[in-house]
Enzyme design. Sequence first.
Site, PDB file in Angstrom:
ATOM      1  CE  LYS A   9     -23.243 -50.084 -12.192  1.00 38.38           C
ATOM      2  NZ  LYS A   9     -23.262 -51.274 -12.831  1.00 38.38           N
ATOM      3  NE  ARG A  13     -18.308 -51.884  -8.457  1.00 39.52           N
ATOM      4  CZ  ARG A  13     -18.445 -51.378  -9.546  1.00 39.52           C
ATOM      5  NH1 ARG A  13     -18.558 -50.092  -9.597  1.00 39.52           N
ATOM      6  NH2 ARG A  13     -18.289 -51.826 -10.530  1.00 39.52           N
ATOM      7  NE  ARG A  24     -19.164 -51.878 -20.672  1.00 35.39           N
ATOM      8  CZ  ARG A  24     -19.443 -51.824 -19.125  1.00 35.39           C
ATOM      9  NH1 ARG A  24     -20.250 -50.973 -18.833  1.00 35.39           N
ATOM     10  NH2 ARG A  24     -18.811 -52.642 -18.496  1.00 35.39           N
ATOM     11  NE  ARG A  37     -14.893 -53.299 -29.364  1.00 38.47           N
ATOM     12  CZ  ARG A  37     -16.316 -53.288 -29.482  1.00 38.47           C
ATOM     13  NH1 ARG A  37     -17.045 -53.894 -28.439  1.00 38.47           N
ATOM     14  NH2 ARG A  37     -16.872 -53.425 -30.621  1.00 38.47           N
ATOM     15  NE  ARG A  48     -16.283 -55.659 -14.425  1.00 34.21           N
ATOM     16  CZ  ARG A  48     -16.336 -55.410 -16.042  1.00 34.21           C
ATOM     17  NH1 ARG A  48     -15.916 -56.095 -16.855  1.00 34.21           N
ATOM     18  NH2 ARG A  48     -17.386 -54.427 -16.347  1.00 34.21           N
TER      19      ARG A  48
HETATM   20  P1  ADP Z   1     -19.230 -51.484 -14.416  1.00 31.47           P
HETATM   21  O1  ADP Z   1     -19.831 -50.498 -14.979  1.00 31.47           O
HETATM   22  O2  ADP Z   1     -18.983 -52.379 -15.478  1.00 31.47           O
HETATM   23  O3  ADP Z   1     -19.652 -52.364 -13.311  1.00 31.47           O
HETATM   24  P2  ADP Z   1     -17.013 -49.834 -13.396  1.00 31.47           P
HETATM   25  O4  ADP Z   1     -16.741 -48.957 -14.574  1.00 31.47           O
HETATM   26  O5  ADP Z   1     -18.132 -49.341 -12.271  1.00 31.47           O
HETATM   27  O6  ADP Z   1     -17.628 -51.212 -14.092  1.00 31.47           O
HETATM   28  O7  ADP Z   1     -15.748 -50.552 -12.538  1.00 31.47           O
HETATM   29  C1  ADP Z   1     -14.714 -50.932 -13.142  1.00 31.47           C
HETATM   30  C2  ADP Z   1     -13.755 -51.383 -12.214  1.00 31.47           C
HETATM   31  O8  ADP Z   1     -13.285 -50.178 -11.369  1.00 31.47           O
HETATM   32  C3  ADP Z   1     -14.376 -52.335 -10.910  1.00 31.47           C
HETATM   33  O9  ADP Z   1     -14.287 -53.670 -11.767  1.00 31.47           O
HETATM   34  C4  ADP Z   1     -13.467 -52.201  -9.746  1.00 31.47           C
HETATM   35  O10 ADP Z   1     -12.171 -52.798 -10.024  1.00 31.47           O
HETATM   36  C5  ADP Z   1     -13.137 -50.655  -9.964  1.00 31.47           C
HETATM   37  N1  ADP Z   1     -14.115 -49.843  -9.245  1.00 31.47           N
HETATM   38  C6  ADP Z   1     -15.042 -48.761  -9.769  1.00 31.47           C
HETATM   39  N2  ADP Z   1     -15.825 -48.368  -8.734  1.00 31.47           N
HETATM   40  C7  ADP Z   1     -15.563 -49.076  -7.657  1.00 31.47           C
HETATM   41  C8  ADP Z   1     -15.721 -48.895  -6.201  1.00 31.47           C
HETATM   42  N3  ADP Z   1     -16.918 -48.008  -6.015  1.00 31.47           N
HETATM   43  N4  ADP Z   1     -15.049 -49.547  -5.474  1.00 31.47           N
HETATM   44  C9  ADP Z   1     -14.335 -50.454  -5.642  1.00 31.47           C
HETATM   45  N5  ADP Z   1     -13.859 -50.662  -7.116  1.00 31.47           N
HETATM   46  C10 ADP Z   1     -14.432 -49.828  -8.086  1.00 31.47           C
HETATM   47  P1  ADP Z   2     -23.149 -50.295 -16.562  1.00 28.67           P
HETATM   48  O1  ADP Z   2     -22.701 -48.883 -16.230  1.00 28.67           O
HETATM   49  O2  ADP Z   2     -23.968 -50.748 -15.397  1.00 28.67           O
HETATM   50  O3  ADP Z   2     -22.053 -51.330 -16.356  1.00 28.67           O
HETATM   51  P2  ADP Z   2     -23.815 -49.778 -19.509  1.00 28.67           P
HETATM   52  O4  ADP Z   2     -24.713 -48.568 -19.140  1.00 28.67           O
HETATM   53  O5  ADP Z   2     -22.279 -49.650 -19.449  1.00 28.67           O
HETATM   54  O6  ADP Z   2     -23.873 -50.739 -17.884  1.00 28.67           O
HETATM   55  O7  ADP Z   2     -24.345 -50.879 -20.257  1.00 28.67           O
HETATM   56  C1  ADP Z   2     -23.786 -52.281 -20.707  1.00 28.67           C
HETATM   57  C2  ADP Z   2     -23.905 -52.308 -22.105  1.00 28.67           C
HETATM   58  O8  ADP Z   2     -25.388 -52.589 -22.351  1.00 28.67           O
HETATM   59  C3  ADP Z   2     -23.546 -51.212 -22.968  1.00 28.67           C
HETATM   60  O9  ADP Z   2     -23.045 -51.796 -24.108  1.00 28.67           O
HETATM   61  C4  ADP Z   2     -24.920 -50.593 -23.386  1.00 28.67           C
HETATM   62  O10 ADP Z   2     -24.931 -49.997 -24.835  1.00 28.67           O
HETATM   63  C5  ADP Z   2     -25.971 -51.711 -23.294  1.00 28.67           C
HETATM   64  N1  ADP Z   2     -27.206 -51.488 -22.801  1.00 28.67           N
HETATM   65  C6  ADP Z   2     -27.469 -50.619 -21.915  1.00 28.67           C
HETATM   66  N2  ADP Z   2     -28.842 -50.536 -21.441  1.00 28.67           N
HETATM   67  C7  ADP Z   2     -29.361 -51.403 -22.254  1.00 28.67           C
HETATM   68  C8  ADP Z   2     -30.637 -51.936 -22.151  1.00 28.67           C
HETATM   69  N3  ADP Z   2     -31.801 -51.490 -21.525  1.00 28.67           N
HETATM   70  N4  ADP Z   2     -31.020 -52.906 -23.165  1.00 28.67           N
HETATM   71  C9  ADP Z   2     -29.851 -53.557 -23.959  1.00 28.67           C
HETATM   72  N5  ADP Z   2     -28.716 -53.120 -24.019  1.00 28.67           N
HETATM   73  C10 ADP Z   2     -28.279 -51.875 -23.006  1.00 28.67           C
END
Ligand code: ADP
Ligand code: ADP
Length: 217
Positions: A14, A89, A128, A161, A173
């Site tokens: 995303k 979410r 990541r 990280r 998660r």
């Molecule tokens: P990812 O991209 O790996 O899904 P996020 O950066 O979106 O992770 O979120 C990291 C953490 O922040 C989540 O595990 C949760 O604890 C919190 N968080 C983020 N967005 C929301 C939301 N819309 N509602 C509740 N908790 C959230």
């Molecule tokens: P989200 O915001 O949904 O949690 P991220 O955009 O942070 O996901 O992507 C998660 C990890 O996967 C990052 O390390 C990113 O560089 C990698 N990644 C993103 N898109 C792809 C893809 N299409 N194929 C392989 N790796 C990807």
Amino acid sequence: MTNLILLGPPGAGKGTQAKRLEQRYRIVQLSTGDMLRAHVRDGSEIGKQAKAMMDRGELVHDNVIVAMISDRIEQPDVERGFILDGFPRTVPQAQALDGLLKWKRRELDRVVLLTVKDDELVERISGRYSCANCGASYHDANMKPKVPGVCDFCGAKDFRRRADDNAETVRERLKNYYGQTAPLLPYYREKGILREIDGMADADTVTAQIIKVIDGK
Ligand code: ADP
Ligand code: ADP
Ligand code: ZN
């Protein structure tokens, strides 16, 4: 105006896609995860409350999140449109968003779901890291910056990280995603705005598919 939600499990891509869409459509990424991490770094009251939940991979309370988004959506840079990343979410968050948009006389154009298998999600999250300045995501093996050590988007040279990107937290998660976020799929499907994209493809292919969804509207 383009108003979009990127939906999908943690690690689906995303954030990666949101950064690309920001540039292409000149709209802004609204990432509740990035906002919360900024609060944690600043040591704000919200940050103090959120940190423990984030470290455990649990969702932060809806009221905290909705207040944060409703402030952010008021800002002038959101005028041209937004890409919501990581929000909503839960169904109550989606309902609150509907109320907010109605009040602002704005419409959601599309909800784009990125589907990725669990094993691949764990793989992606384990490798990541992201730009300390703009939050752009990179991956140890899959997605390195074009120039080693320099962010493609903003030129910054510091990366970090996330504390919650470890194997145990990822499982928690994912559980929360399937339990609390997946119910948003029927919610948006019923509104006729949900589009599903294969998030297992390489990032360029995924971007092309999303552009098709937006431009084809
Ligand atoms: P990812 O991209 O790996 O899904 P996020 O950066 O979106 O992770 O979120 C990291 C953490 O922040 C989540 O595990 C949760 O604890 C919190 N968080 C983020 N967005 C929301 C939301 N819309 N509602 C509740 N908790 C959230
Ligand atoms: P989200 O915001 O949904 O949690 P991220 O955009 O942070 O996901 O992507 C998660 C990890 O996967 C990052 O390390 C990113 O560089 C990698 N990644 C993103 N898109 C792809 C893809 N299409 N194929 C392989 N790796 C990807
Ligand atoms: Zn950057």
